[in-house]
Design a protein around this motif. Structure first.
Motif, short mmCIF file in Angstrom:
data_model
loop_
_atom_site.label_atom_id
_atom_site.label_comp_id
_atom_site.label_asym_id
_atom_site.label_seq_id
_atom_site.Cartn_x
_atom_site.Cartn_y
_atom_site.Cartn_z
N SER A 48 0.77 -1.23 0.07
CA SER A 48 -0.05 -0.13 -0.09
C SER A 48 0.97 1.29 0.13
CB SER A 48 -1.10 -0.07 1.18
OG SER A 48 0.01 0.19 2.47
N TRP B 277 -7.53 -0.06 -8.57
CA TRP B 277 -8.00 0.55 -7.36
C TRP B 277 -9.34 1.28 -7.54
CZ3 TRP B 277 -5.84 0.55 -2.55
CH2 TRP B 277 -4.53 -0.18 -2.67
N GLU C 262 -12.50 5.85 -5.32
CA GLU C 262 -11.96 6.41 -3.77
C GLU C 262 -10.71 5.89 -3.32
OE1 GLU C 262 -14.69 4.56 -4.80
OE2 GLU C 262 -16.32 6.22 -5.15
N GLU C 263 -10.07 4.87 -3.76
CA GLU C 263 -8.93 4.17 -3.46
C GLU C 263 -8.90 3.71 -2.06
OE1 GLU C 263 -5.92 7.30 -3.68
OE2 GLU C 263 -5.61 7.15 -5.78
N ASN C 264 -10.39 3.09 -1.65
CA ASN C 264 -10.64 2.51 -0.40
C ASN C 264 -10.82 0.98 -0.91
OD1 ASN C 264 -12.94 2.94 -1.68
ND2 ASN C 264 -13.94 2.50 0.24
N LEU D 42 -9.52 -2.27 -3.38
CA LEU D 42 -8.54 -3.05 -4.38
C LEU D 42 -9.14 -4.29 -4.87
CD1 LEU D 42 -5.66 -2.92 -5.57
CD2 LEU D 42 -5.04 -4.06 -3.59
#
Length: 85
Positions: free
Chosen positions: A11, A29, A32-34, A36
């Protein structure tokens, strides 16, 4: 280890995200990049060919859910933003 695998295993904070000894690739991703999404090889089929399934990880909670589980090979997940009116 190629660039995709390095991205998937690390990460932004430098933490390993996926389990050791697990063959994973095709990371994606969420916007919102939360989350994967990635393709992983948890097993082989009767012909000894790898079977990839799709996994989704909540990076903040460090929880992974297997999305597909069959004898077909699914890989390369994609996140799509849908416009809401």
């Amino acid at each position: 280890m190629d660039e995709f695998q390095q991205l998937l295993r690390r990460s932004a904070a430098g933490q390993q995200l996926t389990p050791d000894g697990f063959d994973e690739d095709w990371p994606a991703w969420s916007p919102e990049e939360n989350l994967l999404g990635y393709g992983g090889k948890p097993h082989v089929n009767e012909e000894e060919r790898p079977v990839y399934d799709i996994f989704l990880m909540d990076v903040r909670m460090k929880q992974t859910k297997q999305i597909t589980a069959d004898l077909l090979s699914e890989q390369a997940p994609v996140f799509v933003q849908v416009a809401r009116e």
